[in-house]
Design a protein around this motif. Sequence first.
Motif, PDB file in Angstrom:
ATOM      1  N   PHE A 135      -3.318   3.802  21.784  1.00 38.78           N
ATOM      2  CA  PHE A 135      -2.117   4.633  22.371  1.00 38.78           C
ATOM      3  C   PHE A 135      -2.228   5.773  21.074  1.00 38.78           C
ATOM      4  N   ARG A 136      -2.410   6.919  21.335  1.00 36.82           N
ATOM      5  CA  ARG A 136      -2.513   7.839  20.441  1.00 36.82           C
ATOM      6  C   ARG A 136      -1.227   8.967  20.839  1.00 36.82           C
ATOM      7  N   ILE A 137      -0.717   9.523  19.566  1.00 32.56           N
ATOM      8  CA  ILE A 137       0.372  10.394  19.754  1.00 32.56           C
ATOM      9  C   ILE A 137       0.169  11.306  18.339  1.00 32.56           C
ATOM     10  N   THR A 138       0.477  12.638  18.347  1.00 32.36           N
ATOM     11  CA  THR A 138       0.459  13.793  17.467  1.00 32.36           C
ATOM     12  C   THR A 138       2.032  13.853  17.165  1.00 32.36           C
ATOM     13  N   LEU A 139       2.590  13.715  15.988  1.00 37.53           N
ATOM     14  CA  LEU A 139       4.074  13.714  15.639  1.00 37.53           C
ATOM     15  C   LEU A 139       4.231  15.169  15.883  1.00 37.53           C
ATOM     16  N   PRO A 140       5.562  15.763  16.499  1.00 41.64           N
ATOM     17  CA  PRO A 140       5.556  17.167  16.739  1.00 41.64           C
ATOM     18  C   PRO A 140       5.824  17.948  15.872  1.00 41.64           C
ATOM     19  N   ASN A 141       6.155  17.567  14.676  1.00 37.90           N
ATOM     20  CA  ASN A 141       6.799  18.301  13.485  1.00 37.90           C
ATOM     21  C   ASN A 141       5.482  18.640  12.602  1.00 37.90           C
ATOM     22  N   THR A 142       5.077  17.360  11.910  1.00 40.75           N
ATOM     23  CA  THR A 142       4.206  17.276  10.956  1.00 40.75           C
ATOM     24  C   THR A 142       2.783  17.286  11.340  1.00 40.75           C
ATOM     25  N   ALA A 143       2.771  17.074  12.786  1.00 40.70           N
ATOM     26  CA  ALA A 143       1.297  17.347  13.291  1.00 40.70           C
ATOM     27  C   ALA A 143       0.206  16.111  13.003  1.00 40.70           C
ATOM     28  N   ILE A 144       1.001  14.984  12.152  1.00 44.02           N
ATOM     29  CA  ILE A 144       0.296  14.014  11.977  1.00 44.02           C
ATOM     30  C   ILE A 144      -0.079  12.946  13.109  1.00 44.02           C
ATOM     31  N   ARG A 145      -1.608  12.550  13.088  1.00 44.92           N
ATOM     32  CA  ARG A 145      -1.997  11.913  14.308  1.00 44.92           C
ATOM     33  C   ARG A 145      -1.777  10.247  14.080  1.00 44.92           C
ATOM     34  N   ILE A 146      -1.188   9.662  15.105  1.00 45.23           N
ATOM     35  CA  ILE A 146      -1.211   8.037  15.087  1.00 45.23           C
ATOM     36  C   ILE A 146      -1.885   7.457  15.958  1.00 45.23           C
ATOM     37  N   SER A 147      -2.722   6.492  15.676  1.00 48.04           N
ATOM     38  CA  SER A 147      -3.413   5.313  16.676  1.00 48.04           C
ATOM     39  C   SER A 147      -2.788   4.117  16.689  1.00 48.04           C
ATOM     40  N   ILE A 148      -2.252   3.509  17.611  1.00 49.32           N
ATOM     41  CA  ILE A 148      -1.627   2.397  18.001  1.00 49.32           C
ATOM     42  C   ILE A 148      -2.610   1.489  19.068  1.00 49.32           C
ATOM     43  N   PRO A 149      -2.967   0.257  18.436  1.00 46.70           N
ATOM     44  CA  PRO A 149      -3.567  -0.575  19.452  1.00 46.70           C
ATOM     45  C   PRO A 149      -2.448  -1.331  20.450  1.00 46.70           C
ATOM     46  N   LYS A 150      -3.092  -1.325  21.660  1.00 44.17           N
ATOM     47  CA  LYS A 150      -1.838  -1.968  22.805  1.00 44.17           C
ATOM     48  C   LYS A 150      -2.127  -3.389  22.825  1.00 44.17           C
ATOM     49  N   ILE A 151      -3.464  -4.043  22.542  1.00 41.00           N
ATOM     50  CA  ILE A 151      -3.679  -5.451  22.686  1.00 41.00           C
ATOM     51  C   ILE A 151      -3.622  -6.266  21.636  1.00 41.00           C
ATOM     52  N   ARG A 152      -3.108  -7.352  21.617  1.00 41.90           N
ATOM     53  CA  ARG A 152      -2.994  -8.296  20.699  1.00 41.90           C
ATOM     54  C   ARG A 152      -4.056  -9.527  21.097  1.00 41.90           C
ATOM     55  N   TYR A 153      -5.125  -9.606  20.287  1.00 43.39           N
ATOM     56  CA  TYR A 153      -6.337 -10.658  20.609  1.00 43.39           C
ATOM     57  C   TYR A 153      -6.187 -11.987  19.776  1.00 43.39           C
ATOM     58  N   ALA A 154      -6.213 -12.930  20.357  1.00 43.78           N
ATOM     59  CA  ALA A 154      -6.153 -14.322  19.699  1.00 43.78           C
ATOM     60  C   ALA A 154      -7.718 -14.992  19.920  1.00 43.78           C
ATOM     61  N   ASN A 155      -8.219 -15.323  18.891  1.00 47.24           N
ATOM     62  CA  ASN A 155      -9.630 -15.960  19.059  1.00 47.24           C
ATOM     63  C   ASN A 155      -9.255 -17.393  19.394  1.00 47.24           C
ATOM     64  N   ALA A 156     -10.324 -17.877  20.048  1.00 53.31           N
ATOM     65  CA  ALA A 156     -10.230 -19.161  20.403  1.00 53.31           C
ATOM     66  C   ALA A 156     -11.215 -20.093  19.343  1.00 53.31           C
ATOM     67  N   VAL A 157     -10.260 -20.171  18.096  1.00 55.37           N
ATOM     68  CA  VAL A 157     -10.700 -20.655  16.876  1.00 55.37           C
ATOM     69  C   VAL A 157      -9.946 -22.085  16.465  1.00 55.37           C
ATOM     70  N   LYS A 158     -10.313 -22.802  15.618  1.00 54.88           N
ATOM     71  CA  LYS A 158      -9.472 -23.995  15.048  1.00 54.88           C
ATOM     72  C   LYS A 158      -8.732 -23.208  13.905  1.00 54.88           C
ATOM     73  N   LYS A 159      -7.357 -23.833  13.794  1.00 52.38           N
ATOM     74  CA  LYS A 159      -6.390 -22.957  13.165  1.00 52.38           C
ATOM     75  C   LYS A 159      -6.703 -23.429  11.135  1.00 52.38           C
ATOM     76  N   VAL A 160      -6.451 -22.446  10.738  1.00 56.07           N
ATOM     77  CA  VAL A 160      -6.695 -22.589   9.130  1.00 56.07           C
ATOM     78  C   VAL A 160      -5.468 -21.849   8.535  1.00 56.07           C
ATOM     79  N   THR A 161      -5.261 -22.313   7.460  1.00 59.55           N
ATOM     80  CA  THR A 161      -4.092 -21.802   6.364  1.00 59.55           C
ATOM     81  C   THR A 161      -4.790 -21.032   4.890  1.00 59.55           C
ATOM     82  N   PRO A 162      -4.309 -20.039   4.787  1.00 60.54           N
ATOM     83  CA  PRO A 162      -3.360 -19.229   5.548  1.00 60.54           C
ATOM     84  C   PRO A 162      -4.003 -18.521   6.874  1.00 60.54           C
ATOM     85  N   ASP A 163      -3.192 -17.999   7.676  1.00 58.31           N
ATOM     86  CA  ASP A 163      -3.699 -17.430   8.998  1.00 58.31           C
ATOM     87  C   ASP A 163      -3.828 -15.939   8.841  1.00 58.31           C
ATOM     88  N   ASP A 164      -3.627 -15.297   7.681  1.00 54.84           N
ATOM     89  CA  ASP A 164      -3.947 -13.842   7.627  1.00 54.84           C
ATOM     90  C   ASP A 164      -4.952 -13.168   7.013  1.00 54.84           C
TER      91      ASP A 164
END
Length: 559
Positions: free
Chosen positions: A492-521
């Motif tokens: 999803f892309r938007i240009t902010l109306p006043n400052t004209a800064i451009r923003i890109s936002i992903p719309k899908i969260r992917y979860a991989n089919a993997v074994k859990k590990v710690t930490p997860d980030d």
Amino acid sequence: MKRTKRPATWAWLRIACWVLLVVRTPLAWAQKQLPVVRATARSVDVRDGGIVRKGVWNLSPEIRPDIYYVLEPVRPRRITFYTDIDSLSFDVVPGQNYDFLIVLNKTDTCYTRIETAKPVVQTQASSDPLKRFSVDQVRQDFTLFCENLRQQHAGLYRYRSKKEMDRLLDSCHATLSHSMTSTEFSNTIRFVISAIGCGHTNCSLPAELMDWYGTSAKMFPLQLWFSGRKAFSLCTSRTGIPAKSEVTAIDGRPIDEIRQTLFRYLPSDGRIQSRKYWIMNRDGFPFLYRFIYGDKTAFRVTYKTPTGAIQTTSLSADSLKNTSCFQYNSGSEKLLQLTYTADNVALLTIKTFSNDRLKASRDDFETFLKTAFKELQAKNVSRLLIDLRGNGGGDDVNGSLLYSYLTTKPFAYFASLQSTTQTFLNKTDHPGLEMQNPSENNYKGAVYFLIDGLSFSTTADFCAIAKSNHRGTFIGEETGGGYAGNNSGEMFRITLPNTAIRISIPKIRYANAVKKVTPDDRGVIPDYPVNPTINELLQKRDVALEFAVDRARMRKRSK
């Protein structure tokens, strides 16, 4: 008694009109049954959508009506006024106004209106770095940014709870208390994006302004290479600082303190830092240093020469074209390639999974893999190096296709996909959600994966599946993309109306089919971390590849 002259008819009309103007507003309001809220203090808090504005409203009975303008008037939202003893909420929709009364100390009636202004007209982008935007303008842009994050970003709460994110956004909104340039405001946006922990979420200044920074702005005049907690000069230039010198401080700030500060404004998946190093080292540092620390005409630089001498000098700011002096070794220009060492160690280089890029170079991923793995089998190759460094990702299906040539068993690739409104769990939603089958001519020998901080998105997904299934040895740096998954897909892309800064936002969260590990980030952690020294970098040695080839040869000798 003395008689007074009776006013002329036109004079009476003037008096009547004046009286009507004075009493018109109260009479109009009196005709309505308006909501009433009580107060004993003049200071009022307002919750505008997701933003709490402490003490933003002061009661003024003499202003009729006293108008509160909605921060972001083009979307429905709830507005709540909190007095010291009472509160009142409205579900506000664009194009409508909402009138109510605040009675102060049981005596003074404050005629109050919530007004939704017309949608903001898009500001013409400017190349002027000094152009300032009012408090209302930056707050409106920030509110629009926040609203779109909440509505569109599927992974907004992946690493932080909703409560934590709301607190962060509120605190950032509170800092918007003065006029700002678009660059200054973009720092707030960058800080939020970095805190989200999503490498696919991005903001960029207007193209006209970025062109000015790239061609005309004066910046830090030394090309640096950051490695761990240190930074080195990459070449002897007009600054007089010798190549390989370690820069220890700039303007009195320790270099690692500067690095940590700038990292807080760079995007990445979770807590991964390897990709941030690459952004800094690939010309990102002079831009970000100016964005965060401001415009400077000179810099006081403390450094240690290659011989160990500690020196301090003053450097004048310079344009980017005069500071870039070193080109990183990017290897082969081919996007897809299969080569061999003299002792039959195979090197499969894959620089992208993007079908668009491959099509532009007249490559076909499926055909290449079919041919390559058939050749590996014909040559009876038992040691395979797969170089995925610098591969920023591409099409999901190409990652699963590559792994299908490295396994003999069916395998799961994605566990789930999710948007802000629904969860996808089966193959009709995405082909990566069904069980994947091994390909013909699949390879059964030893595999060594070369990875770095630019191994991102689809590349990191592929590496996560290979790592989870213990398919080979990983060498190099932590991947720039998350092991557990990422947020990407449709943007999803938007240009902010006043400052004209451009923003890109992903719309899908992917979860991989993997074994859990710690930490997860974190990303895929290499089994053998390999990074060049400053000497090896300047000699353009590929130490990670050298190490991988040596490991493969050791395996051959041990058999």
